[in-house]
Scaffold this motif. Sequence first.
Motif, PDB file in Angstrom:
ATOM      1  N   HIS A  46       0.786  -1.234   0.000  1.00 48.28           N
ATOM      2  CA  HIS A  46       0.000   0.000   0.000  1.00 48.28           C
ATOM      3  C   HIS A  46       0.820   1.288   0.000  1.00 48.28           C
ATOM      4  CE1 HIS A  46      -3.601  -2.350   0.520  1.00 48.28           C
ATOM      5  NE2 HIS A  46      -3.046  -2.977   1.539  1.00 48.28           N
ATOM      6  N   SER A  47       2.120   1.187   0.252  1.00 49.34           N
ATOM      7  CA  SER A  47       2.938   2.395   0.318  1.00 49.34           C
ATOM      8  C   SER A  47       4.413   2.033   0.129  1.00 49.34           C
ATOM      9  CB  SER A  47       2.732   3.106   1.653  1.00 49.34           C
ATOM     10  OG  SER A  47       3.058   2.253   2.725  1.00 49.34           O
ATOM     11  N   THR A  48       5.251   3.046   0.198  1.00 44.27           N
ATOM     12  CA  THR A  48       6.694   2.848   0.115  1.00 44.27           C
ATOM     13  C   THR A  48       7.336   3.505   1.324  1.00 44.27           C
ATOM     14  OG1 THR A  48       6.670   2.814  -2.295  1.00 44.27           O
ATOM     15  CG2 THR A  48       8.773   3.321  -1.256  1.00 44.27           C
ATOM     16  N   ARG A  67       7.084   7.553   5.001  1.00 47.27           N
ATOM     17  CA  ARG A  67       6.124   6.640   4.384  1.00 47.27           C
ATOM     18  C   ARG A  67       5.449   7.426   3.270  1.00 47.27           C
ATOM     19  NH1 ARG A  67       0.674   3.948   6.865  1.00 47.27           N
ATOM     20  NH2 ARG A  67       0.232   2.670   5.041  1.00 47.27           N
ATOM     21  N   THR A  69       2.615   7.400   0.332  1.00 45.88           N
ATOM     22  CA  THR A  69       1.399   6.786  -0.189  1.00 45.88           C
ATOM     23  C   THR A  69       0.868   7.708  -1.270  1.00 45.88           C
ATOM     24  OG1 THR A  69       0.940   5.882   2.004  1.00 45.88           O
ATOM     25  CG2 THR A  69      -0.862   5.842   0.409  1.00 45.88           C
TER      26      THR A  69
END
Length: 161
Positions: A46-48, A67, A69
């Motif tokens: 859902h994110s990096t 984070r 997104t």
Amino acid sequence: MGKKLWYHSKYLLLLLFCTNSVAQVKPADFKYVDHILGYWRMPTKHSTFTEYWVKKDDNTWEGMTHRITGKDSVEMDKMQLVRSGNDLVFTVVAVADPKTGKPVPFKVTVIQANGFVAENPDCDYPQKIVYKWKKVDELEVHFKGEKEKTFSEIILEYKRK
């Protein structure tokens, strides 16, 4: 069955382990910490997550995690490695002393070409933080220890961007 050779003994392995665990960190080895410098990424479903490290001066390395997104970025944490004489201390803002609110210091106990280990057995959680370079552009960060009699380990796997 013949007598075991001394170098096949489990006691030798124990002796080598104990000898290595009390090894002193040498200021000459601080150069290995420079491998952490740069931008590291860990994509998830859902994110990096990113970790970015810079060298502020000869005695200080600073890191930040974010984070990401979509187009939104949130700062997650700040880390620091600070040289004080022959010691190197790691701090992470998220691991703070409940009484003072200041980051808990983790003494770097091992520095090698493939990473470093920072420890504080008195910390609630984690007691050990390990930065390990699996390859030149692959970094693993381990937060491990015991909390309420349960062992826990968080592993973050980054690649250099």
